[in-house]
Design an enzyme around this catalytic site. Structure first.
Site, short mmCIF file in Angstrom:
data_model
loop_
_atom_site.label_atom_id
_atom_site.label_comp_id
_atom_site.label_asym_id
_atom_site.label_seq_id
_atom_site.Cartn_x
_atom_site.Cartn_y
_atom_site.Cartn_z
N HIS A 112 -2.87 10.92 0.37
CA HIS A 112 -2.40 10.75 1.75
C HIS A 112 -1.78 12.09 2.16
O HIS A 112 -0.58 12.19 2.39
CB HIS A 112 -1.41 9.59 1.81
CG HIS A 112 -1.12 9.07 3.20
ND1 HIS A 112 -1.27 7.73 3.54
CD2 HIS A 112 -0.68 9.69 4.31
CE1 HIS A 112 -0.92 7.57 4.81
NE2 HIS A 112 -0.56 8.75 5.31
N GLU A 129 -7.41 8.55 5.88
CA GLU A 129 -7.70 9.24 7.14
C GLU A 129 -8.20 10.67 6.95
O GLU A 129 -7.53 11.64 7.37
CB GLU A 129 -6.46 9.22 8.04
CG GLU A 129 -5.93 7.84 8.34
CD GLU A 129 -4.73 7.82 9.28
OE1 GLU A 129 -4.19 8.89 9.59
OE2 GLU A 129 -4.33 6.73 9.71
N ARG A 182 0.86 -1.18 0.00
CA ARG A 182 0.00 0.00 0.00
C ARG A 182 0.90 1.23 0.00
O ARG A 182 1.70 1.41 0.91
CB ARG A 182 -0.90 -0.01 1.24
CG ARG A 182 -1.74 1.23 1.39
CD ARG A 182 -2.70 1.16 2.56
NE ARG A 182 -3.45 2.40 2.62
CZ ARG A 182 -3.29 3.35 3.55
NH1 ARG A 182 -2.45 3.18 4.55
NH2 ARG A 182 -4.00 4.45 3.50
N GLU A 205 -3.56 0.03 8.04
CA GLU A 205 -2.41 0.45 8.84
C GLU A 205 -2.56 -0.10 10.25
O GLU A 205 -3.64 -0.01 10.86
CB GLU A 205 -2.30 1.98 8.98
CG GLU A 205 -1.81 2.68 7.75
CD GLU A 205 -1.69 4.20 7.95
OE1 GLU A 205 -1.47 4.64 9.10
OE2 GLU A 205 -1.81 4.91 6.95
N ASN A 254 -7.54 1.89 9.77
CA ASN A 254 -6.25 2.13 10.42
C ASN A 254 -6.50 2.17 11.92
O ASN A 254 -7.31 2.97 12.40
CB ASN A 254 -5.65 3.48 9.98
CG ASN A 254 -5.22 3.48 8.53
OD1 ASN A 254 -5.31 2.45 7.84
ND2 ASN A 254 -4.74 4.62 8.05
N TYR A 310 -4.53 2.10 15.75
CA TYR A 310 -3.31 2.16 16.55
C TYR A 310 -3.56 2.00 18.04
O TYR A 310 -2.79 1.35 18.73
CB TYR A 310 -2.58 3.49 16.30
CG TYR A 310 -1.97 3.55 14.91
CD1 TYR A 310 -0.70 3.05 14.69
CD2 TYR A 310 -2.68 4.08 13.84
CE1 TYR A 310 -0.14 3.06 13.42
CE2 TYR A 310 -2.12 4.10 12.56
CZ TYR A 310 -0.85 3.58 12.36
OH TYR A 310 -0.29 3.58 11.12
#
Ligand code: IFM
Length: 445
Positions: free
Chosen positions: A117, A162, A73, A353, A288, A290
């Site tokens: 991005h 995002e 990606r 991600e 994504n 985290y």
């Protein structure tokens, strides 16, 4: 468990690794401008050289092949392709991505491009940026150009990475480019990013094109049971998750979030028909993840990215943290994936991600990043559990392939499974890269 077709990959983005910001006709992006602003980036770092991937991509693809990656990606820098954000294509910029794509395909690695991005062409920001509706239209035009050039070799497209960050870090907190602190503009930006996604998807969707979007989602829990804590959790979940998921997957903004945001702005910028375009079916959703968020009510107003919700505080969950200060909780990923399955129409999911920055130490015999291995292992276990519960999870991309430019934090935080020595550009696979290669080889943990 992971089925044999599960897409094992790694992710990067253009401004964070490419460098070569003035080469082959690339125009300036908002990140070039922002990075040149005093005190915007730690240590005064910029993406001018980054990991020099623009020149070193053949070696980087060979590295990916050596790890056995099935997918890569990456993002395309809009200002390489349309240096002013509109009009004719800059062939030399486009050719870079053609060469990259072909090199990936030669190695049997599926290219997973993201069209945006965060590196908006500066001239578009000068004309208003994402708070201006025209930017969404320009984005669709750019998407069509890229699709025309690469559509014969790319099947899976991601429009945006995002959009929450683009809108609220870029236009509300000013911590990201373009560094504006205008909450109402941030809300308009969020809508125009979603609209840009919808228009771009219309332009590129076809028999051989699967179109998705990547959102940074989280699992939000209240710190207590007081009404203020429950309200804080509702608000943060609304801003971080539902403000994007609902229009994309249900065709409407959530009423409670609109009510919160009315403190900041009206919604005259949402035109008839916009939500239909935004909510036209997604072929896949990129997630994504985290860290989770534990939040509570606060009596002291604070200005944050959560515009319209000043009486909210982020609490300490008492868990170990990464070098970014983010709490480590793989359980949050499982909860998030189950929630997506339960609350929204089924759509193939990809973790686009997941990863962690730690203070890596380069030793004479390599980088022994046991913390990163543990982080990835835990989160992949959550993925496996989610699949066991019926979540349609089809792939996983570790963030990141290479150490890179971590936005306003500069080059300090290292997220790569491959270490980059920025002085020599030498790449050293960390223990986590070897561990991940073995996971891929075995098809699971
Ligand atoms: O480096 C970023 C990436 O660009 C977007 N998602 C989060 C990563 C880590 O902060």
């Amino acid at each position: 468990m992971f089925d044999p077709g599960f897409l094992w990959g790694a992710a990067t983005s253009s401004y964070q690794i490419e460098g070569a910001v003035a080469e082959d006709g690339r125009g300036p992006s908002i990140w070039d401008t922002f990075a040149a602003t005093p005190d915007a980036i730690q240590g005064g770092d910029t993406g001018a050289v980054a990991a020099d991937h623009y020149h070193r991509f053949p070696g980087d693809v060979a590295l990916m092949a050596g790890l056995g990656l099935r997918g890569y990606r990456f993002s395309l820098a809009w200002p390489r392709i349309q240096p002013t954000g509109s009009g004719a294509v800059n062939q030399r910029g486009l050719d870079f991505y053609r060469r990259l794509t072909d090199t990936l395909l030669d190695q049997g690695i599926q290219p997973w491009p993201t069209l945006y991005h965060w590196d908006l062409p500066q001239p578009l920001e000068d004309r208003g940026g994402w708070p201006a509706r025209d930017t969404a239209e320009r984005f669709a035009e750019y998407a069509a150009l890229v699709h025309e050039a690469l559509g014969d070799r790319v099947t899976h497209w991601t429009t945006l990475n995002e959009p929450w960050c683009s809108a609220f870090l870029g236009y509300a907190t000013g911590r990201h480019a373009p560094g504006r602190r205008e909450p109402a503009a941030a809300v308009r930006a969020a809508h125009h990013l979603l609209l840009g996604h919808g228009l771009a998807a219309e332009a590129i969707r076809g028999d051989d094109s699967h179109v998705g979007i990547t959102l940074n989602l989280t699992h939000v829990t209240p710190v207590g049971t007081e009404p203020a804590d429950l309200d804080a959790a509702r608000r943060i979940d609304g801003m971080q998750n539902r403000l994007f998921l609902d229009p994309l997957l249900r065709g409407a903004y959530p009423d409670d979030v609109l009510a919160d945001l009315r403190e900041v702005t009206g919604f005259g910028h949402v035109h008839d028909g916009d939500l239909k375009r935004i909510g036209a079916s997604l072929d896949h959703l990129g997630v994504n993840y985290y860290a989770p968020m534990l939040v509570g009510g606060s009596s002291t107003p604070t200005q944050s990215a959560y515009v319209g919700s000043p009486l909210v505080r982020v609490a300490d969950g008492g868990r170990p943290r990464t070098a970014m200060g983010w709490e480590i909780d793989e359980r949050g990923l499982l909860e998030l994936l189950l929630r997506l399955k339960d609350d929204y129409p089924a759509v193939p999911l990809y973790i686009t991600e997941n990863g962690a920055a730690f203070d890596d130490v380069v030793e004479h015999d390599g980088v022994h990043d046991a913390h990163r291995v543990a982080y990835l292992d835990g989160h992949l276990r959550s993925c496996a559990q989610a699949i066991g519960h019926g979540v349609p999870l089809k792939g996983y991309f570790v963030w990141s392939l290479l150490d890179n430019f971590e936005w306003s934090f500069g080059y300090g935080p290292r997220f790569g499974i491959v270490h980059v020595d920025y002085a020599t550009q030498h790449r050293t696979p960390k223990d986590s890269a070897r561990w991940y290669a073995e996971v891929i080889r075995r098809g699971g943990l």
